[in-house]
Design a protein around this motif. Structure first.
Motif: not given
Length: 81
Positions: A11, A14, A30
């Motif tokens: 994450e 991203v 993403e």
């Protein structure tokens, strides 16, 4: 690195790539990261997965999305946001 730590690290990948490529739709960033992450499924050693994902996703975004000569972004079929 357990699965939760790996997912949290991905994450962060991203987020960094969204900051690095603000001209690319965040949904596309993403999706590219997710695809690169899944490319490493089944790899028994997971400690370096986030680094590998970031490297591959960054290279893909740079080559496929962020270098259009006319200033527009090319989004391959299937990766439309």
């Amino acid at each position: 690195m357990n699965a939760d730590e790996e997912n949290a690290a991905v994450e962060k990948v991203v987020e960094r790539l969204e900051d690095r490529f603000p001209e690319v739709d965040p949904d596309v960033v993403e999706q590219v990261v997710e695809e690169e992450h899944h490319n490493l499924d089944g790899n028994p050693i997971r400690d370096f997965v986030p680094v590998l994902v970031e490297h591959e996703a960054r290279d893909r975004i740079r080559s496929e999305f962020a270098n259009a000569s006319d200033g527009t972004l090319y989004v391959p079929p299937g990766l439309e946001p």
